[in-house]
Design a protein around this motif. Structure first.
Motif, PDB file in Angstrom:
ATOM      1  N   ARG A   1       0.841  -1.185   0.000  1.00  0.00           N
ATOM      2  CA  ARG A   1       0.000   0.000   0.000  1.00  0.00           C
ATOM      3  C   ARG A   1       0.884   1.246   0.000  1.00  0.00           C
ATOM      4  N   ILE A   2       0.354   2.328  -0.502  1.00  0.00           N
ATOM      5  CA  ILE A   2       1.076   3.588  -0.500  1.00  0.00           C
ATOM      6  C   ILE A   2       1.434   3.958   0.944  1.00  0.00           C
ATOM      7  N   ALA A   3       2.720   4.247   1.175  1.00  0.00           N
ATOM      8  CA  ALA A   3       3.251   4.680   2.477  1.00  0.00           C
ATOM      9  C   ALA A   3       3.331   3.560   3.505  1.00  0.00           C
ATOM     10  N   GLU A   4       3.231   2.311   3.100  1.00  0.00           N
ATOM     11  CA  GLU A   4       3.234   1.212   4.070  1.00  0.00           C
ATOM     12  C   GLU A   4       4.610   0.977   4.675  1.00  0.00           C
ATOM     13  N   HIS A   5       5.672   1.143   3.920  1.00  0.00           N
ATOM     14  CA  HIS A   5       6.999   0.739   4.394  1.00  0.00           C
ATOM     15  C   HIS A   5       7.826   1.970   4.775  1.00  0.00           C
ATOM     16  N   ALA A   6       9.047   2.110   4.295  1.00  0.00           N
ATOM     17  CA  ALA A   6       9.926   3.181   4.779  1.00  0.00           C
ATOM     18  C   ALA A   6       9.285   4.562   4.636  1.00  0.00           C
ATOM     19  N   THR A   7       8.486   4.770   3.608  1.00  0.00           N
ATOM     20  CA  THR A   7       7.862   6.066   3.375  1.00  0.00           C
ATOM     21  C   THR A   7       6.957   6.485   4.523  1.00  0.00           C
ATOM     22  N   GLY A   8       6.235   5.553   5.116  1.00  0.00           N
ATOM     23  CA  GLY A   8       5.333   5.883   6.208  1.00  0.00           C
ATOM     24  C   GLY A   8       5.864   5.541   7.578  1.00  0.00           C
ATOM     25  N   ARG A   9       7.154   5.168   7.668  1.00  0.00           N
ATOM     26  CA  ARG A   9       7.713   4.714   8.937  1.00  0.00           C
ATOM     27  C   ARG A   9       8.901   5.550   9.403  1.00  0.00           C
ATOM     28  N   ASN A  10       9.217   6.602   8.700  1.00  0.00           N
ATOM     29  CA  ASN A  10      10.366   7.431   9.085  1.00  0.00           C
ATOM     30  C   ASN A  10       9.931   8.523  10.057  1.00  0.00           C
ATOM     31  N   GLY A  11      10.881   9.373  10.422  1.00  0.00           N
ATOM     32  CA  GLY A  11      10.597  10.406  11.405  1.00  0.00           C
ATOM     33  C   GLY A  11       9.932  11.645  10.852  1.00  0.00           C
ATOM     34  N   GLY A  12       9.844  11.750   9.535  1.00  0.00           N
ATOM     35  CA  GLY A  12       9.243  12.944   8.949  1.00  0.00           C
ATOM     36  C   GLY A  12      10.194  14.117   8.867  1.00  0.00           C
ATOM     37  N   PHE A  13      11.498  13.827   8.707  1.00  0.00           N
ATOM     38  CA  PHE A  13      12.501  14.875   8.507  1.00  0.00           C
ATOM     39  C   PHE A  13      12.750  15.005   7.009  1.00  0.00           C
ATOM     40  N   CYS A  14      12.607  16.193   6.481  1.00  0.00           N
ATOM     41  CA  CYS A  14      12.811  16.441   5.049  1.00  0.00           C
ATOM     42  C   CYS A  14      13.951  17.443   4.924  1.00  0.00           C
ATOM     43  N   GLU A  15      15.123  16.966   4.562  1.00  0.00           N
ATOM     44  CA  GLU A  15      16.322  17.800   4.597  1.00  0.00           C
ATOM     45  C   GLU A  15      16.800  18.173   3.200  1.00  0.00           C
ATOM     46  N   ALA A  16      17.556  19.265   3.154  1.00  0.00           N
ATOM     47  CA  ALA A  16      18.102  19.724   1.878  1.00  0.00           C
ATOM     48  C   ALA A  16      19.221  18.820   1.382  1.00  0.00           C
ATOM     49  N   SER A  17      19.921  18.145   2.276  1.00  0.00           N
ATOM     50  CA  SER A  17      21.072  17.353   1.864  1.00  0.00           C
ATOM     51  C   SER A  17      20.644  16.175   0.988  1.00  0.00           C
ATOM     52  N   ILE A  18      21.319  16.018  -0.141  1.00  0.00           N
ATOM     53  CA  ILE A  18      21.120  14.843  -0.997  1.00  0.00           C
ATOM     54  C   ILE A  18      22.301  13.885  -0.893  1.00  0.00           C
ATOM     55  N   THR A  19      23.220  14.172   0.050  1.00  0.00           N
ATOM     56  CA  THR A  19      24.424  13.348   0.215  1.00  0.00           C
ATOM     57  C   THR A  19      24.527  12.753   1.623  1.00  0.00           C
ATOM     58  N   HIS A  20      23.397  12.683   2.332  1.00  0.00           N
ATOM     59  CA  HIS A  20      23.386  12.192   3.713  1.00  0.00           C
ATOM     60  C   HIS A  20      24.288  13.032   4.609  1.00  0.00           C
ATOM     61  N   GLY A  21      24.156  14.334   4.468  1.00  0.00           N
ATOM     62  CA  GLY A  21      24.880  15.245   5.318  1.00  0.00           C
ATOM     63  C   GLY A  21      26.088  15.868   4.647  1.00  0.00           C
ATOM     64  N   GLU A  22      26.496  17.005   5.185  1.00  0.00           N
ATOM     65  CA  GLU A  22      27.600  17.766   4.615  1.00  0.00           C
ATOM     66  C   GLU A  22      28.918  17.006   4.668  1.00  0.00           C
ATOM     67  N   SER A  23      29.232  16.400   5.808  1.00  0.00           N
ATOM     68  CA  SER A  23      30.537  15.749   5.945  1.00  0.00           C
ATOM     69  C   SER A  23      30.679  14.590   4.971  1.00  0.00           C
ATOM     70  N   ASN A  24      29.614  13.819   4.754  1.00  0.00           N
ATOM     71  CA  ASN A  24      29.682  12.716   3.805  1.00  0.00           C
ATOM     72  C   ASN A  24      29.866  13.227   2.383  1.00  0.00           C
ATOM     73  N   GLY A  25      29.137  14.275   2.033  1.00  0.00           N
ATOM     74  CA  GLY A  25      29.283  14.830   0.694  1.00  0.00           C
ATOM     75  C   GLY A  25      30.649  15.428   0.439  1.00  0.00           C
ATOM     76  N   LEU A  26      31.163  16.163   1.418  1.00  0.00           N
ATOM     77  CA  LEU A  26      32.484  16.775   1.263  1.00  0.00           C
ATOM     78  C   LEU A  26      33.588  15.735   1.167  1.00  0.00           C
ATOM     79  N   SER A  27      33.485  14.655   1.935  1.00  0.00           N
ATOM     80  CA  SER A  27      34.538  13.648   1.927  1.00  0.00           C
ATOM     81  C   SER A  27      34.555  12.843   0.634  1.00  0.00           C
ATOM     82  N   ARG A  28      33.407  12.692  -0.008  1.00  0.00           N
ATOM     83  CA  ARG A  28      33.330  11.846  -1.208  1.00  0.00           C
ATOM     84  C   ARG A  28      33.433  12.640  -2.506  1.00  0.00           C
ATOM     85  N   TRP A  29      32.848  13.830  -2.525  1.00  0.00           N
ATOM     86  CA  TRP A  29      32.834  14.616  -3.768  1.00  0.00           C
ATOM     87  C   TRP A  29      33.212  16.068  -3.461  1.00  0.00           C
ATOM     88  N   PRO A  30      34.415  16.295  -2.978  1.00  0.00           N
ATOM     89  CA  PRO A  30      34.791  17.664  -2.573  1.00  0.00           C
ATOM     90  C   PRO A  30      34.739  18.668  -3.712  1.00  0.00           C
TER      91      PRO A  30
END
Length: 472
Positions: A86-115
């Motif tokens: 069903r729509i929203a049954e799994h991870a989509t409806g089970r997370n904390g509801g945080f919608c962040e700007a980061s598309i790299t799982h945080g600044e430090s992860n993005g900077l370390s991998r794709w500086p």
């Protein structure tokens, strides 16, 4: 191998208070977001022969954003979406509801991998969050979207330096406790505008309704069985007997079995656990001094994320990220008392002024983690099929970016997104068992040790050098 080989790694936050263990006894084993009469009835399953320009497999955020963006970008495009459950049954409806700007799982992860391209990734992430907010407003999606920003807190002395005291936005102990009142906070960093909180299930239901209004055909309880290339495009068969012919396909099944071996080896399933309190009284809420539009996370490897919900509960999740041997996904893993006890005790340490409050809901969700902690992308069937997976949390926001990447890849024309090294690069796959289990448990043990001591051991330093990791 034992059924629960990970139990020995469970540990309490060092400041854990002596609340009675079991404050979650009697709670509903159900995501708070789905425990509502507002949940829509499932749509009809797919039957017969269907034709479409684009078939989307998966009705989570990634699939819903893809379907909606496909018809927004090309009005009149024929799109069919199928969802196995069903729509929203799994991870989509089970997370904390945080919608962040980061598309790299945080600044430090993005900077370390794709500086070299991180400034571009940061800009694209902010534009993506703007796009989510604009979509919510344009379609009138009632999901409690509130863009108050993020607060990261340090609860151990060695974590303070990671919050960059020399830069603007740093909060000392007194300043951070004025934002959210906890005696465990030693420092913090507040970043306004780079994150929002929302009701993820209502966002998913709203995206589904918006897509349908633009002509997308949605079918729930329809599982993909086979996907083959035909001379005229792609042919999909389902467990409901439907045969769907489409010119192009997007596979957005995330942690659930992908038809592509390469994508399956690139991720492992991880269980994340969450508690939600009973609604807070006026006095309890005032004791926290907490703006409900601000989401909070602490700074350890084993971190908590938490927020105030629209009905004034505290949602409290994270810390343990549990991998079950053999890449196991099972309903038997949903109710893990050892982890809920850890969460309950750590909550008590963080907010002793709420002593005696009880949890009304407990739940878990299985997510797809990749060795680089963020989404990976690819195409197959000579460019007719695109996929994205491996979000490792923070997928509420990053899934919209992934949708545009996959549509770009299917179009076959270079864009600012498809030219990114992040999009073109593939992470190293996880090994088969028992190596995967051994490596993950050693990594979890090492991260817990670093949280306690502030020192990164040889194993973690080797993993850093190889660009590997494990997270939720």
């Amino acid at each position: 191998m034992p059924d629960r080989p990970e139990t020995f790694l469970t540990s309490f936050h060092p400041a854990a208070a002596a609340w009675p263990v079991g404050s979650f006894d009697g709670s509903a084993l159900m995501p708070l977001w789905l425990d509502t009469p507002a949940r829509p009835a499932p749509r009809a399953s797919a039957t017969g022969h269907l034709e479409a320009d684009l078939l989307v497999v998966g009705g989570g955020f990634t699939g819903l954003w893809t379907a909606l963006r496909a018809v927004e970008r090309h009005p009149g495009r024929s799109v069919v979406l199928i969802e196995a459950d069903r729509i929203a049954e799994h991870a989509t409806g089970r997370n904390g509801g945080f919608c962040e700007a980061s598309i790299t799982h945080g600044e430090s992860n993005g900077l370390s991998r794709w500086p070299a391209e991180y400034s571009r990734l940061h800009e694209l992430g902010l534009r993506n969050l703007d796009g989510i907010e604009e979509t919510v407003n344009r379609y009138g999606i009632d999901c409690g979207f509130a863009r108050g920003g993020n607060l990261a807190v340090a609860t151990r002395a060695h974590e303070v330096a990671n919050l960059k005291p020399e830069e603007a936005g740093f909060l000392d102990a007194d300043a951070v406790r004025a934002v959210v009142n906890s005696p465990t906070y030693l420092a913090g960093r507040y970043t306004p505008g780079k994150g929002a909180v929302l009701d993820p299930a209502r966002l998913a239901w709203g995206l589904a309704d918006a897509a349908e209004r633009l002509g997308v055909r949605l079918h729930e309880q329809t599982r993909l069985l086979d996907l083959k290339r035909r001379h005229h495009g792609m042919e999909a068969t389902t467990d409901t007997g439907a045969v769907i012919h489409a010119r192009e396909v997007v596979v957005a099944t995330n942690v659930f079995r992908s038809p592509f071996a390469r994508a399956r080896w690139s991720i492992v399933p991880v269980y994340d656990y969450v508690l939600a309190t009973e609604p807070l009284s006026d006095e309890q809420l005032a004791s926290l001094n907490w703006d409900p539009s601000i989401g909070v996370s602490d700074s350890g490897n084993q971190f908590h994320y938490y927020r105030v919900t629209p009905d004034r509960r505290i949602l409290w999740g994270g810390y343990d990220a549990i991998y079950h041997y053999g890449r196991s996904i099972s309903a038997e893993h949903d109710d893990r008392r050892a982890t809920f006890e850890v969460l309950s005790q750590n909550f008590a340490a963080t907010f002793p002024q709420l002593r005696g409050i009880r949890f009304t809901h407990r739940w878990s969700g299985v997510i797809d983690t990749s060795s680089r902690f963020c989404a990976l992308f690819g195409t197959t069937h000579r460019g007719r099929t695109a996929y994205a997976t491996g979000f490792t949390g923070l997928g509420v926001g990053a899934s919209r970016f992934a949708a545009d990447v996959m549509l770009d890849l299917l179009a076959g024309e270079p864009t600012e997104r498809t030219r990114l090294e992040m999009v073109r690069q593939k992470p190293l796959p996880f090994p088969p068992e028992p190596l995967a289990w051994i490596g993950i448990q050693l990594t979890r043990w090492s991260m817990a040790r670093e949280d306690a001591t502030g020192k990164r051991n040889l194993w973690l330093r080797v993993m850093d050098r190889l660009g590997l990791g494990f997270d939720s």
